[in-house]
Design an enzyme around this catalytic site. Structure first.
Site, PDB file in Angstrom:
ATOM      1  N   PRO A  11      48.566  30.801  40.806  1.00  0.00           N
ATOM      2  CG  PRO A  11      50.142  32.295  39.997  1.00  0.00           C
ATOM      3  CD  PRO A  11      49.069  31.359  39.543  1.00  0.00           C
ATOM      4  CG  ASN A  12      50.711  33.778  45.186  1.00  0.00           C
ATOM      5  OD1 ASN A  12      51.633  33.309  45.839  1.00  0.00           O
ATOM      6  ND2 ASN A  12      50.905  34.551  44.124  1.00  0.00           N
ATOM      7  NE  ARG A  19      47.150  36.172  47.203  1.00  0.00           N
ATOM      8  CZ  ARG A  19      46.757  36.165  45.943  1.00  0.00           C
ATOM      9  NH1 ARG A  19      45.813  35.339  45.557  1.00  0.00           N
ATOM     10  NH2 ARG A  19      47.289  36.974  45.079  1.00  0.00           N
ATOM     11  CE1 TYR A  24      42.440  38.211  45.444  1.00  0.00           C
ATOM     12  CE2 TYR A  24      44.251  38.545  46.999  1.00  0.00           C
ATOM     13  CZ  TYR A  24      43.719  38.680  45.725  1.00  0.00           C
ATOM     14  OH  TYR A  24      44.452  39.275  44.736  1.00  0.00           O
ATOM     15  CG  ASN A  75      41.169  33.114  40.196  1.00  0.00           C
ATOM     16  OD1 ASN A  75      41.951  33.839  39.570  1.00  0.00           O
ATOM     17  ND2 ASN A  75      40.728  33.411  41.401  1.00  0.00           N
ATOM     18  CB  ALA A  78      49.737  36.860  39.272  1.00  0.00           C
ATOM     19  CD  GLU A  99      39.395  36.120  32.865  1.00  0.00           C
ATOM     20  OE1 GLU A  99      39.091  36.075  31.633  1.00  0.00           O
ATOM     21  OE2 GLU A  99      40.092  37.035  33.351  1.00  0.00           O
ATOM     22  CG  HIS A 101      39.569  37.620  38.078  1.00  0.00           C
ATOM     23  ND1 HIS A 101      40.838  37.089  38.104  1.00  0.00           N
ATOM     24  CD2 HIS A 101      39.233  37.744  36.781  1.00  0.00           C
ATOM     25  CE1 HIS A 101      41.244  36.914  36.862  1.00  0.00           C
ATOM     26  NE2 HIS A 101      40.287  37.302  36.036  1.00  0.00           N
ATOM     27  NE  ARG A 108      43.051  43.986  44.031  1.00  0.00           N
ATOM     28  CZ  ARG A 108      43.669  42.806  44.213  1.00  0.00           C
ATOM     29  NH1 ARG A 108      43.103  41.702  43.758  1.00  0.00           N
ATOM     30  NH2 ARG A 108      44.823  42.756  44.839  1.00  0.00           N
TER      31      ARG A 108
HETATM   32  C1  DQA Z   1      42.720  37.303  41.367  1.00  0.00           C
HETATM   33  C2  DQA Z   1      43.096  38.722  40.944  1.00  0.00           C
HETATM   34  C3  DQA Z   1      44.511  38.773  40.378  1.00  0.00           C
HETATM   35  O1  DQA Z   1      44.830  40.101  39.968  1.00  0.00           O
HETATM   36  C4  DQA Z   1      45.504  38.356  41.459  1.00  0.00           C
HETATM   37  O2  DQA Z   1      46.806  38.324  40.929  1.00  0.00           O
HETATM   38  C5  DQA Z   1      45.143  37.076  42.105  1.00  0.00           C
HETATM   39  C6  DQA Z   1      43.747  36.734  42.348  1.00  0.00           C
HETATM   40  C7  DQA Z   1      41.344  37.243  42.058  1.00  0.00           C
HETATM   41  O3  DQA Z   1      40.852  36.137  42.230  1.00  0.00           O
HETATM   42  O4  DQA Z   1      40.776  38.279  42.441  1.00  0.00           O
HETATM   43  O5  DQA Z   1      46.018  36.333  42.534  1.00  0.00           O
HETATM   44  O6  DQA Z   1      42.671  36.489  40.208  1.00  0.00           O
END
Ligand code: DQA
Length: 146
Positions: A11-12, A19, A24, A75, A78, A99, A101, A108
């Site tokens: 998501p997002n 964003r 990011y 990825n 959340a 995985e 990020h 964080r």
């Molecule tokens: C994320 C880190 C997560 O904590 C966050 O909710 C994201 C992006 C990252 O790519 O750094 O949406 O996965």
């Protein structure tokens, strides 16, 4: 054997580039797709990058990957920190799982320090910006062969 690496995004991440760019960056998911495809091609592999804001859709794609993908780069955004269901789906996949990020989640908020998905992941990239995706694909290219 399949030559496709699924690159799944939660998501997002459709808003990547817009964003919170201070966290990011300014690159978009299309940039990620282009970078990953170029690296995969060096190894005779292909990539299929997808993004969803819906947990069930990501789970359906992981199930599809069981038949169609050599590896998964994910990825979960959340859902990393909340989804036992995505972990369970990944546990049904037999190939390598990496995985990714974009941000260094361990620097964080504490709620980002735990990942359900890491219970399955063979490797974790965090804090390399969008470069983490291409590094993950390069590692898969080197280990899967082309
Ligand atoms: C994320 C880190 C997560 O904590 C966050 O909710 C994201 C992006 C990252 O790519 O750094 O949406 O996965």
């Amino acid at each position: 054997m399949s030559k496709t690496i699924y690159i799944l995004n939660g998501p997002n991440l459709n808003l990547l580039g817009k964003r919170q760019p201070e966290i990011y960056g300014h690159d978009t998911l299309d940039d990620v797709a282009r970078n990953c495809a170029a690296v995969a091609a060096e190894f005779g592999l292909e990539t299929d990058l997808r993004q969803s804001n819906h947990e069930g859709e990501i789970i359906d794609w992981i199930h599809e990957a069981r038949e169609k993908a050599a590896a998964i780069v994910i990825n979960p955004a959340a859902y990393t920190h909340t989804s036992v269901a995505i972990l369970d789906a990944l546990n049904t996949f037999e190939g390598p799982v990496i995985e990714v990020h974009i941000s260094q989640v361990h620097k964080r908020e504490p709620f980002r320090h735990h990942s359900y998905v890491s219970h399955r992941s063979d490797a974790v990239m965090a804090g390399f910006g969008i470069g983490g995706y291409a590094l993950a694909v390069r590692h898969l290219g080197l280990t899967l062969g082309g």
